[in-house]
Design a protein around this motif. Structure first.
Motif, PDB file in Angstrom:
ATOM      1  N   VAL A  84       6.139   8.002  -9.470  1.00  0.00           N
ATOM      2  CA  VAL A  84       5.555   9.146  -8.779  1.00  0.00           C
ATOM      3  C   VAL A  84       5.578  10.312  -9.756  1.00  0.00           C
ATOM      4  CG1 VAL A  84       5.658  10.709  -6.817  1.00  0.00           C
ATOM      5  CG2 VAL A  84       6.383   8.324  -6.553  1.00  0.00           C
ATOM      6  N   HIS A  85       4.433  10.765 -10.135  1.00  0.00           N
ATOM      7  CA  HIS A  85       4.322  11.823 -11.136  1.00  0.00           C
ATOM      8  C   HIS A  85       4.446  13.173 -10.456  1.00  0.00           C
ATOM      9  CE1 HIS A  85       3.311   8.564 -13.825  1.00  0.00           C
ATOM     10  NE2 HIS A  85       2.426   8.148 -12.935  1.00  0.00           N
ATOM     11  N   ALA A  86       3.490  14.068 -10.609  1.00  0.00           N
ATOM     12  CA  ALA A  86       3.587  15.373  -9.958  1.00  0.00           C
ATOM     13  C   ALA A  86       3.498  15.224  -8.443  1.00  0.00           C
ATOM     14  CB  ALA A  86       2.479  16.288 -10.453  1.00  0.00           C
TER      15      ALA A  86
ATOM     16  N   ASN B 106      -3.628   4.324 -10.917  1.00  0.00           N
ATOM     17  CA  ASN B 106      -3.192   5.688 -10.610  1.00  0.00           C
ATOM     18  C   ASN B 106      -3.965   6.214  -9.407  1.00  0.00           C
ATOM     19  OD1 ASN B 106      -1.372   5.829 -12.801  1.00  0.00           O
ATOM     20  ND2 ASN B 106      -3.064   6.247 -14.192  1.00  0.00           N
ATOM     21  N   LEU B 107      -3.241   6.769  -8.465  1.00  0.00           N
ATOM     22  CA  LEU B 107      -3.840   7.269  -7.238  1.00  0.00           C
ATOM     23  C   LEU B 107      -3.401   8.705  -6.977  1.00  0.00           C
ATOM     24  CD1 LEU B 107      -2.966   4.251  -4.888  1.00  0.00           C
ATOM     25  CD2 LEU B 107      -5.172   4.701  -5.974  1.00  0.00           C
ATOM     26  N   GLU B 108      -4.275   9.457  -6.334  1.00  0.00           N
ATOM     27  CA  GLU B 108      -3.877  10.743  -5.784  1.00  0.00           C
ATOM     28  C   GLU B 108      -3.742  10.538  -4.267  1.00  0.00           C
ATOM     29  OE1 GLU B 108      -6.672  13.956  -5.916  1.00  0.00           O
ATOM     30  OE2 GLU B 108      -5.118  15.472  -5.585  1.00  0.00           O
TER      31      GLU B 108
ATOM     32  N   ASP C 144       0.712  12.334  -7.217  1.00  0.00           N
ATOM     33  CA  ASP C 144       0.046  11.448  -8.166  1.00  0.00           C
ATOM     34  C   ASP C 144       0.945  10.239  -8.371  1.00  0.00           C
ATOM     35  OD1 ASP C 144      -0.924  14.367 -10.024  1.00  0.00           O
ATOM     36  OD2 ASP C 144      -2.086  13.230  -8.544  1.00  0.00           O
ATOM     37  N   VAL C 145       0.452   9.071  -7.979  1.00  0.00           N
ATOM     38  CA  VAL C 145       1.295   7.871  -7.913  1.00  0.00           C
ATOM     39  C   VAL C 145       0.685   6.754  -8.740  1.00  0.00           C
ATOM     40  CG1 VAL C 145       2.271   6.127  -6.383  1.00  0.00           C
ATOM     41  CG2 VAL C 145       2.086   8.496  -5.605  1.00  0.00           C
TER      42      VAL C 145
ATOM     43  N   GLN D  84       0.856  -1.196   0.000  1.00  0.00           N
ATOM     44  CA  GLN D  84       0.000   0.000   0.000  1.00  0.00           C
ATOM     45  C   GLN D  84       0.886   1.238   0.000  1.00  0.00           C
ATOM     46  OE1 GLN D  84      -2.791   0.137   3.215  1.00  0.00           O
ATOM     47  NE2 GLN D  84      -3.762   1.997   2.491  1.00  0.00           N
ATOM     48  N   VAL D  85       0.576   2.163  -0.882  1.00  0.00           N
ATOM     49  CA  VAL D  85       1.374   3.373  -0.991  1.00  0.00           C
ATOM     50  C   VAL D  85       0.995   4.354   0.107  1.00  0.00           C
ATOM     51  CG1 VAL D  85       1.940   5.342  -2.451  1.00  0.00           C
ATOM     52  CG2 VAL D  85       1.622   3.090  -3.478  1.00  0.00           C
ATOM     53  N   GLN D  86       1.986   5.016   0.680  1.00  0.00           N
ATOM     54  CA  GLN D  86       1.719   6.069   1.643  1.00  0.00           C
ATOM     55  C   GLN D  86       2.728   7.192   1.467  1.00  0.00           C
ATOM     56  OE1 GLN D  86       2.102   4.839   5.706  1.00  0.00           O
ATOM     57  NE2 GLN D  86       4.024   3.763   5.399  1.00  0.00           N
TER      58      GLN D  86
END
Length: 128
Positions: free
Chosen positions: A31-33, A114-116, A98-99, A1-3
């Motif tokens: 990891v985008h912006a 894609n998640l914010e 934004d990941v 899980q991303v954190q």
């Protein structure tokens, strides 16, 4: 899980400096912006600064020339160098990113979403 985990907040006198850090961890493809927002008591959350994966930056007018956003893509980390701090910079600072999170992978395919993401917030208090 991303954190996202932030650090670096605290109490500083007017004119002082602080450096905030935000690190994304987990099953990350990209990891985008990345950006920093802040919310002062009784006010809405506002954008402070944002940086793309290629390093293009954008700042709120109120912080231009005083706050600098940067990132280390190898570490999935963004920084906010805060100089010449003012009373009005007092707020909870939130990291945003934004990941692309890896859901599943094998030798033939990669599935991601894609998640914010938002960090938990770190308090910056400018006071004499």
């Amino acid at each position: 899980q991303v954190q996202l985990v932030e650090s670096g907040g605290g109490l500083v006198q007017p004119g002082g400096s602080l450096r905030l850090s935000c690190t994304a961890s987990g099953s990350i493809l990209n990891v985008h912006a990345m950006g920093w927002y802040r919310q002062a008591p009784g006010k809405q959350r506002e954008l402070v600064a944002r940086i793309t994966i290629s390093g293009t930056t954008d700042y709120a007018d109120s912080v231009k020339g005083r706050l600098t956003i940067s990132r280390d893509n190898a570490k999935n980390t963004a920084y906010l160098q805060m100089n010449s701090l003012k009373f009005e910079d007092t707020a909870v600072y939130y990291c945003n990113a934004d990941v692309s999170e890896i859901i599943a992978s094998d030798s033939d395919s990669l599935e991601y979403r894609n998640l914010e993401m938002w960090g938990q917030g770190t308090l910056v208090t400018v006071s004499s």
